[in-house]
Design an enzyme around this catalytic site. Sequence first.
Site, short mmCIF file in Angstrom:
data_model
loop_
_atom_site.label_atom_id
_atom_site.label_comp_id
_atom_site.label_asym_id
_atom_site.label_seq_id
_atom_site.Cartn_x
_atom_site.Cartn_y
_atom_site.Cartn_z
N GLN A 12 0.82 -1.22 0.00
CA GLN A 12 0.00 0.00 0.00
C GLN A 12 0.85 1.27 0.00
O GLN A 12 0.67 2.16 -0.82
CB GLN A 12 -0.92 -0.01 1.22
CG GLN A 12 -1.88 -1.19 1.23
CD GLN A 12 -2.88 -1.07 2.36
OE1 GLN A 12 -3.88 -0.38 2.26
NE2 GLN A 12 -2.61 -1.73 3.47
N THR A 64 3.31 -8.69 7.28
CA THR A 64 2.20 -8.01 7.97
C THR A 64 0.99 -8.89 8.26
O THR A 64 -0.03 -8.40 8.73
CB THR A 64 1.73 -6.79 7.16
OG1 THR A 64 1.38 -7.24 5.85
CG2 THR A 64 2.81 -5.73 7.05
N TYR A 127 3.76 -10.61 15.58
CA TYR A 127 4.00 -9.53 14.62
C TYR A 127 4.58 -8.31 15.33
O TYR A 127 5.62 -7.77 14.93
CB TYR A 127 2.69 -9.17 13.91
CG TYR A 127 2.74 -7.88 13.13
CD1 TYR A 127 3.52 -7.75 11.99
CD2 TYR A 127 2.01 -6.76 13.55
CE1 TYR A 127 3.58 -6.56 11.28
CE2 TYR A 127 2.07 -5.56 12.85
CZ TYR A 127 2.86 -5.47 11.71
OH TYR A 127 2.92 -4.28 11.03
#
Length: 282
Positions: A12, A64, A127
Amino acid sequence: MKKILVTGSNGQLGSELKLLSENYSHFEWVFTDRTEITLDKLSVLENQLELIKPDIIINCAAYTAVDKAESEKELADVINHLAVSVLASWSAKNNAKLIHVSTDYVFNGTSSIALNENAPTDPINVYGETKLNGEKICLQQNPEAIIIRTSWVYSCFGNNFVKTMSRLMQERDSLNVVNDQIGSPTYAADLAKAIMVIITHSDWYPGIYNFSNEGEISWYEFALAIKEIGGYTCEVSGIPSSSYPTPAKRPAYSLLDKSKIKQIYHVDVPEYKESLKKMMSL
């Protein structure tokens, strides 16, 4: 002409930087995806950097998949931590500037006030843990690096909450969305602009900075804003996180305080709804 290397260029933020790069033709841009810069193959990574020889590195690449990371800890650690060590030490040795993108998931979510850059970190999932280790090694190997923590990223590119909600609201009559996780979304185009403000600034101030859009909302309230702007008729209900169990825990409160980036770099931080309207009108 200075050369800027952008890793994770199909994500993104990388995609937004690619669009924005057209306004910065006085830089030579190198956009790489996972086939050209292999963050999971550390032995190859340094050679790739030597070939490109960037003056500035913007590391947008990351592992991610928050839930998947719980079962792929090793891979998440290589990409989010060990590869960052290579980027940081190479940039320090070669006098290159490094901007590394991190996350609000380095916090445990028990705060009740917006978190500044000095707030204690204590990740509650793999994460977040790998991203925090990446931050630490980054500043250890290259104290001149800049780290930008961001949250709830969305854009016209890739998969994200806004696109998923827009699609589901057109397919379904009703939706449940968690209402007890509080933070603020980040339009990747705004973050890309903030990064360019830093890169083109006359001075370089290393350290950690926070960036997300203004506002303090839950995912449920975010969904309501998407419904309103999109003019959808789908019924949206708020539910507690306990009703929607996931492999990885999420911080209940991870609102970022943006004072530092505003004061030091005079970065414009738009209100979340304004940015959401912009993205949804594209």
